[in-house]
Each structure stands twice: as C-alpha cells, then as structure tokens.
Design a protein around this motif. Structure first.
Motif, short mmCIF file in Angstrom:
data_model
loop_
_atom_site.label_atom_id
_atom_site.label_comp_id
_atom_site.label_asym_id
_atom_site.label_seq_id
_atom_site.Cartn_x
_atom_site.Cartn_y
_atom_site.Cartn_z
N CYS B 180 34.16 42.32 31.19
CA CYS B 180 34.56 41.45 32.29
C CYS B 180 35.88 42.02 32.78
O CYS B 180 36.82 42.15 32.01
CB CYS B 180 34.75 40.01 31.84
N SER B 181 35.96 42.38 34.05
CA SER B 181 37.17 43.06 34.51
C SER B 181 38.03 42.18 35.42
O SER B 181 39.05 42.62 35.90
CB SER B 181 36.81 44.36 35.22
N GLU B 182 37.63 40.95 35.67
CA GLU B 182 38.51 40.08 36.46
C GLU B 182 39.08 39.04 35.51
O GLU B 182 38.33 38.30 34.87
CB GLU B 182 37.72 39.39 37.58
N TYR B 183 40.41 38.98 35.46
CA TYR B 183 41.05 38.10 34.48
C TYR B 183 40.53 36.67 34.62
O TYR B 183 40.59 36.08 35.68
CB TYR B 183 42.56 38.14 34.67
N CYS B 184 40.03 36.12 33.50
CA CYS B 184 39.34 34.84 33.60
C CYS B 184 39.80 33.82 32.56
O CYS B 184 39.09 32.87 32.26
CB CYS B 184 37.84 35.06 33.48
N GLY B 185 41.01 34.04 31.99
CA GLY B 185 41.51 33.04 31.05
C GLY B 185 41.59 33.57 29.63
O GLY B 185 41.49 34.78 29.40
N HIS B 188 39.43 36.44 28.04
CA HIS B 188 39.01 37.46 29.01
C HIS B 188 38.71 38.80 28.34
O HIS B 188 37.71 39.43 28.63
CB HIS B 188 40.12 37.61 30.06
#
Ligand code: HEM
Ligand code: CU
Lengths: 547, 314
Positions: B180-185, B188
C-alpha cells in the motif's frame, strides 16, 4: 573609507559619526519583543525558526534511527507515524516557508533597496506574533500526544479516521498562513513605494526580485490552503461532508486544494534560495551576475507558472488521463528553466576572481544538490516513471535534495554571508568551510541511497519494510549522523563568534549592494543619510587582467 | 525469496517494467550529459580562476541572449522526447484491455481483500496467471490507499466511494511484493503482501484448491434475492422497476434528459443512493442501501448484473 564612499559621495560614509547600531540602541527584552525595527524582527524570526529546525531535526534523527532495522522494533507504528508527521509539519510550515523570507527578507530587503524600514513596521511585528501563535498551537498538539496524518493531512484519514489532535495542528497551520500573507503584503508594498532615489527595478539585487516573487505566491496561494484547512476543521467538527465520501464529499477535492497551494509553496522554498545564491556567487567571483535581467524575469515567470502544475502530484489518483498529460507537459516547461538557471551561475564564475570562503563553499554545495533535486523532479514529471516511483523513497530523496539543498544550504550560505552584517562579528573561516563540506558529504550519503530505495520500490512513510531494503537504509542513517554533526557545528561556532569573534568590518567580503555600504551592524534606520543609487546591481568592476 | 540485500535494481516481471527501466536509464544518460557542463565547468573555473592564480580574465558582455536562449530551449526540446515517451506509456497503462481476467480488490485499514471471478477470495496475497491481461478493479472501504507492485512498475490510488482500475500483463512467474503506497494510518507499512505470478495451469489448480461454492456472479444472484432486489426488478414485469437483465454497459435515459452509461460506478451508486440519477419513466420507490450493503457484496451484485447477458437494443 569604504569602497562605496570613496567612489560616490552620495553614498553615506558609514564610519563617520557612526550612530549606535540597531543591536545596541536599547537592551531590554521588551525593546526586542515590541520592536518595529525590521532588523530586530528578522532576528526574532531567525531565533524562532532555528528552534523549530532543531525540533524537526530531532524527529528526523529518530526516524532514521528507527529505520536502521526493518522490523520496526524500535518504535511502535503509531510513534513512527507521529514522528514523520511532526517532522514534516515543522520543517515545512515552521522552518522552510518562513526561513529565508522572514529572516533575511525582513532584515535585508529594506536595506537592499535603501529604505528606512518596511512599509508597515507594526504589521511586521504583528506578523511575528501571528507566526508564534500558530506555532504554539502546533507545538501544543505535539505535547498532547502528537498527530499522525502526515503533513499533507489527506482526507478522509484526517477527518474521519484520526483521533489525534489534528484540529489543533490545523489551526496552527492556518494561523501561520496569515503571517505569510502579512509578510508578503508588506514586502510588495515596500518594493513598490520605498525604493531609494535611483533604485530602479532593474537595479534591484536578484534577492529583492525573488522576495517580490515569493510575496506574490504568499498572497495568491496561501488563502487557498487556509480555506482548504478551515474546511477540514469544519468537516472534523461539524461533519459537513465536503471531503468525506461517507458524507457525500470528495477526498480528491482536498488533494486539488492542497496541492494548488503546496506546489507553489515549493517555489516559496526554492526562489529565495536562488536569490541568496545570486548574491553570493557574484560577490565571491567578483563579477556581475551573468544574465541579470533574465534571472530577474525568470523569478517572476517561475512564480507564475508554478500555479499551473499542481496536478503532477496526482497522476495516479484517478484524475483524467488527459489532465495528467497536460500537467506533465507543463511541469517540464517549469522544471527545465529552473534547472538551467544554474548555467547562469556557472557562466558568472567564468573568468571571475574566485574566493572560496564559507558562503561560496555553501553556494557550490547548493548548486550540486539543487541540480540533482531539480532533474529528479523531471523524472517525477515523466508520467510512466512517476507511476512507479510516486510515493516511494525516490520522492523523499527528490524533495530533500530540493528542500535541504535548495533551502537549507542557501539559508546557511546566506547566514554565513550576512552574519557579519547581522551581528557585527566574524566567525572562524576554517570552521565555516569544514561545516559546509561536511554538510554536502553528509547530505549525499543520507539521501542518495534513497533514490535507489525508491526505485527498488520502498514506499515512503514506511516504518516496517522488507529486509532487502535494509542496507540502503543503514547507509542513509549513517549519513544522517554525519549530517547531524554538520548542523550542530555551525550553531556552535556562530554562537561562539557572538562573544569571541573578531569585530566585523562594514564590508568584509568587499561586496557590492547597499547593505555593504552601511555599518555592521546597521544603525536604527539603516543609513545615516538616505542613499542615492547611481550604480547597477553587482557592480563589480571588470578586473584588470592579472596575466 | 525476494532477492538479496545487494540488489540495486528491482525485478522486472512485465514488458512494461522493462520499458520503464529503459526509459529511466535513457533519461538518466541525458541528464548526466546536460549537467556535466555544470559540474565540470564549476570545478574547472573554481580552480582556474581562483584569486591569486594568473589567468586571462578579460571578458566582454556579461549577458548574451543567444547563449541563454540556447541553453533554455535546447535542453527543453531534448527532454520533451522523454515527456512524450512517458506519456505514451502512461496512456497505454491507463487504457484497459478488453476481456482478460478481472480481479476485484477492496482496500481497508489495514489489509487488501481480493476476489477472483470464480468467487475465490484471498487476503493480502494475490495469485495471477502469467501472460494474461489482468485488470484490478479496486475500491476502498475507508481512507485512500494505493495498490503498488514494484516489479510491474505500476501503482494506482484506491479511493473510497469510487472505483479505480489498473491492468498488467506479467511475463515472469515468481513472487513479488505488493504494497500500500498511500499513507493510510497506523499500520500503513504492513498493509501489503505477495503477488504470485503462476503458470496458467498452476493458477487453475490453485483456483480449484482454494475453491469456492459459488462464482462472484452467482453469489451476487443469491444476494439479489436476499436483499429483496428481485421483488421489483425480477423478470419481465417492468411495471414497478426496470429489468436489470443486460443493463451493464448500456446507456440509461434519465428523468432530466441526460443519459448515463450503466457502468460499475453507476450501478453501485444506484444501489446506495437511488435518489441520484432518477431514471426516465419510473417513479422512484427504491430504498437506499447505503450503510446496509458492504463493499464486497456490492461487487458481487455488480458481477451478477454484469453476467445477465445482453439486453435487446432498446
Ligand atoms: C537531518 C536531516 C534529515 C533527515 C535525516 C530526514 C529524514 C526524513 C525521514 C526519514 C522522513 C520520513 C520519510 C518517510 O517515511 O516518508 C522525512 C520526511 C520529510 N522530511 Fe526530512 N529529514 C531531514 C531533513 C529535513 C529538512 C531539513 C526538511 C525541510 C527543510 C525536511 C522535510 C521533510 C518533509 C516535508 C518530509 C515529509 C513528511 C511526511 O511525509 O509527512 N527534512 N525526512
Ligand atoms: Cu493502505
């Protein structure tokens, strides 16, 4: 007599009847905190942003420490996330954006155009208070336990899924924005109305041009981020449904608003650096800046087109593919001219008389880093390359080259260049050169491996990572250790110089520009008699050939 | 299993990956050529024109429009070639191939859930056949995530409330990272797993072994009954509601005169918020299923509607 006074009777001879300088007129804390003197306010900013820089740097050190091991065993994921968020927030909003404009701009812009002060001195004091108030909110959010959204505050993570003190930090950033707006306004009016007789637009130093260009960005772009962040706070508080899709909002809208400010903000960081380097290079090559007018126009041009490329941060977020192609093309159109500006500096030192003193060593380091940062930006603007390296360490490396190379090295170069003027003291030259070289080396060891890491596919904001990325991470952390020394070192010897340094002459570098024609440090209203300008910028006499 | 610590180049598992490598190498060569004059020039001048060194310092103009225009426009035109190359590859990546295998992906804090058309589902691991076009059809249940496979050199954001797609054709079997390359918490950095590219036969075998009773479409059909959709939409009785047979991909005339194409997003939105996009000729009586039907069931329902064949032209 100073060189200028010898040559031109209009220019006040500073050493005759020298009045008390701005540092020594009064001594009380109150006289500093309530000062409306642009020079004292510049120094207040200098002290504040240095403090913030060290907060950000400590966070960076901890991040690099943690990344030495791949399994994230040093901190928890949450702690790591809070560390990179605070590092980003503090470095961007409390160090980089105010750095050169608020310190050197405040101190030097009026002097460089021969004015007594800025157009609105009280507004200037106010803007420092506004800045400190904003910073207070942000620091409080850290004391209360930190925030974990990243400095980009993307919704809906920041609005619906974070239970940290996001609103407090947002208020801090919003408030700091007003301080930028006030400073920008003050600079623009000052440049328009307060130039000394004879100081035409094309006699202004490039540093003034870049301050002017940056002020335009402050005025035009900051309101957009202010609005976006206010909406974010309202969304958090009242669930108004602007960005959160669960409430009918659109998270991509936030990305647009955010980058519409934050891309131009890159030029808030880059242009002042170019301004500083354009002062240092001619001074230490003793030659007029190559293509002066071109560099002046380019500063305004860059400040304008930077508003048209924000979409290159969003190539893989689902925006229309044709929009992506357009933004890619426009980004090439901005990046190439900014990158080739370095040809002007190279041409300037050709056939000059070079003195490799500390400011010049910093400037050379700057040029090296800036070129690499700028060109890797072109890679990112290339659509199919970005499709691979977007949000990886390649980006982290790129923006550190641009921001640390473009802002921090220029800032330190400028600090060493104008230190005698600010403080009236000289620092130890050998230490200065060592610190500049150390910083260049440490910097490259830290960030060059990150280009490889990024191309290998290590995403940014990763605390736990696959073991095969460890070697590059260890190299990077080792570099950060060198870099940490390189930051502390100038701090130590510059402070030391305040008490033990030699007294600085008015013009230690034998440089041109009005700031070198007054005393070090300057008197309260900068000049004893208002100067009259009858010379061009960078009026370094063509040297008699030594051969 | 993913190579060694000393590798400084990622594995390439598709033609696209190889071409991306060529592009970046060629671009690097150009930038080195363009910057060499700066680095060499600066060093050379710094030595040659140091104070105290004898040199010819006579110089003419300190400004030359001709030179400046050359070094502005020259590099710009040269780099434009790379703009065009990158843009052309990008457009190819963004144009979904007709047919091929479609795998649904749901991102959520902090895992990936994948569903194969046959109904097999997996978490964080993804199995795909080599040499076949695979389209990832993705949506997020909470925040923005991004689906990233470095060895294929592709990534795409995964948005809440909106489908995005990504396609690839792997040409080398093996196991590769999936991130997962979009910071999501909080987690991540551990939201990811492994993509395994398999020989088609092995993939079929794998599908069989991790078999499921029902394909996505038939699971969707069961849901269509159980959520009560069939009550109104079933069969030929178009009195209360339009039949959904063959709806997928067709234009739908709306009350306000517009026409929309019934794609995944339209169908998903109609299920969740039927008051949007009112259809010409029908009274809106459908209940909203927002908050009732989960993302993965939505995917099944869409798969079912998609599977209902081609409607006779209207
Ligand atoms: C000692 C030097 C520095 C080191 C070792 C360092 C290290 C780091 C690290 C490890 C990250 C996190 C990367 C990630 O996981 O995505 C980061 C992010 C960042 N750094 Fe630095 N940094 C340094 C200096 C600076 C400076 C001087 C600035 C600005 C002037 C800066 C601005 C940023 C920004 C804006 C981010 C992004 C934060 C985010 O992703 O939210 N850094 N840095
Ligand atoms: Cu994620």
């Amino acid at each position: 007599m100073t060189y200028a006074a010898q040559r031109d009777a209009h220019v006040p001879h500073a050493t005759i009847d020298a009045p008390k300088d701005y540092l020594h007129i009064t001594h009380t804390v109150k006289s500093w905190l309530l000062s409306t003197d642009h020079k004292r306010i510049g120094i207040l900013y200098l002290i504040s942003i240095t403090g913030f820089f060290f907060v950000g740097a400590v966070a960076a050190g901890l991040l690099r420490l943690s990344l030495v091991v791949p399994d994230g065993s040093i901190f928890t994921n949450d702690t790591y996330n809070k560390l990179f968020t605070i590092h980003g927030v503090v470095m961007v909003w409390f160090f980089m954006i105010p750095s050169i404009p608020a310190t050197f701009g405040n101190f030097l812009l009026p002097i460089m155009i021969g004015a007594k002060d800025l157009a609105f001195p009280k507004l200037n004091t106010t803007s420092w208070y506004v800045f400190m108030t904003g910073a207070l909110f942000a620091m409080l959010s850290v004391l209360f336990g930190g925030i974990d959204t990243g400095w980009t505050f993307y919704a809906p993570l920041s609005t619906a899924f974070s239970n940290t003190y996001v609103s407090l930090a947002l208020v801090g950033v919003i408030v700091v924005g007003f301080s930028s707006i006030l400073t920008g306004l003050n600079f623009i009016v000052t440049v328009h109305t307060m130039r000394a007789p004879g100081m035409t637009w094309f006699r202004m130093p490039i540093f003034v041009w870049t301050m002017y260009a940056v002020s335009m960005i402050f005025l035009l772009a900051t309101p957009v981020i202010t609005m976006a962040l206010i909406l974010l706070v309202m969304e958090r508080t009242f669930k108004i449904g602007v960005f959160d899709p669960a409430l009918g909002g659109d998270p991509v809208l936030f990305e647009h608003l955010f980058w519409f400010y934050s891309h131009p903000a890159v030029y808030i960081m880059v242009l002042p650096g170019m301004g500083v380097i354009s002062e240092i290079v001619p001074a230490f090559a003793r030659k007029k800046l190559f293509g002066y007018k071109f560099v002046a126009y380019a500063s305004i041009g860059l400040a304008t087109i930077t508003f048209f490329v924000w979409g290159h941060h969003m190539f893989v977020n689902g925006q229309s593919d044709y929009a992506s192609v357009t933004f890619s093309f426009l980004s090439f159109a901005v990046a190439v001219p900014s990158a080739v500006k370095v040809y002007n500096w190279t041409a300037t030192i050709h056939k000059g008389t070079l003195v490799l003193d500390t400011p010049m060593v910093y400037a050379m380091g700057y040029i090296g880093l800036f070129v690499i940062g700028g060109l890797t930006g072109l890679f990112l603007a290339t659509l199919s390359i970005d499709e691979h390296v977007h949000d990886t360490y390649f980006v982290v490396a790129h923006f550190h080259y641009i921001m640390v190379g473009g802002t921090v090295l220029a800032f330190l170069g400028g600090l060493h260049y104008w230190w005698p003027k600010f403080t009236g003291r000289m620092y130890n030259e050998a230490w200065g050169r060592i610190s500049a070289v150390l910083m260049f080396v440490g910097f490259n060891v830290t960030f060059a491996p990150q280009f490889i890491l990024g191309y290998l596919g290590m995403p940014r904001r990763y605390h736990v990572y696959p073991a095969e990325f460890q070697l590059m991470n260890i190299m990077s952390s080792a570099g950060a250790t060198i870099l940490a020394f390189a930051y502390v070192f100038p701090f130590v010897y510059l402070l030391y110089s305040l008490w033990f340094g030699k007294k600085a002459p008015d013009n230690p570098w034998d440089a041109k520009g009005l700031e070198w024609m007054t005393t070090s440090p300057p008197p309260l209203h900068n000049f004893i008699k208002p100067p009259v300008v009858d010379f061009e910028a960078y009026d370094y006499a063509a040297r008699v050939p030594e051969a | 299993m993913f190579g060694h610590a000393l590798d400084i180049w990622p594995a390439a598992a598709s033609a696209n990956a190889v071409e991306t490598d060529h592009l970046i190498i060629a671009f690097t060569v150009l930038t080195v050529l363009l910057t060499a004059p700066i680095f060499i020039g600066f060093t050379w001048f710094a030595i040659r024109y140091r104070r105290g060194v004898k040199a010819d310092r006579r110089h003419g103009e300190v400004r030359s429009s001709a030179i400046e225009m050359t070094w502005m426009i020259g590099p710009f035109l040269l780099t434009l070639f790379f703009f065009a190359w990158g843009a052309q590859m990008f457009m190819r990546d963004k144009t979904l191939p007709a047919g091929g295998l479609q795998i649904d992906a749901i991102g959520r804090q902090w895992m990936w859930k994948f569903q194969h058309p046959g109904g097999q589902s997996e978490i964080n691991d993804l199995h795909v056949p080599v040499g076949e076009n695979v389209t990832m059809h993705m949506i997020s249940q909470d925040v923005i995530h991004a689906f990233y496979i470095p060895s294929l050199r592709i990534q795409m954001d995964v948005l809440p409330d909106r489908y995005t797609n990504l396609w690839f054709k792997a040409n080398r079997t093996g196991s590769y990272h999936l991130f997962c390359s979009e910071y999501c918490g909080t987690d991540h950095s551990v939201m990811g797993g492994t993509i395994t590219v398999m020989e088609p036969a092995a993939y079929q075998q794998w599908l069989g072994a991790s078999g499921s009773d029902m394909s996505l479409a038939s699971a969707g059909e069961a849901l269509f009954q159980s959520y009560g959709c069939s009550g109104c939409h079933q069969g030929q009785s178009t009195v209360r509601a339009p039949s959904l047979v063959g709806l997928y991909g067709k234009p739908v005339p709306l009350e306000d005169g517009r026409t929309v194409v019934a794609d995944d997003s339209y169908i998903r939105d109609k299920i969740l918020n039927p008051n949007n996009n009112l259809i010409a000729g029908y009274k809106q009586v459908m209940p909203a299923f927002k908050g009732v039907i989960a993302e993965d069931d939505l995917l099944r329902l869409v798969a079912y509607i998609k599977s209902t064949g081609v409607r006779a032209p209207m």
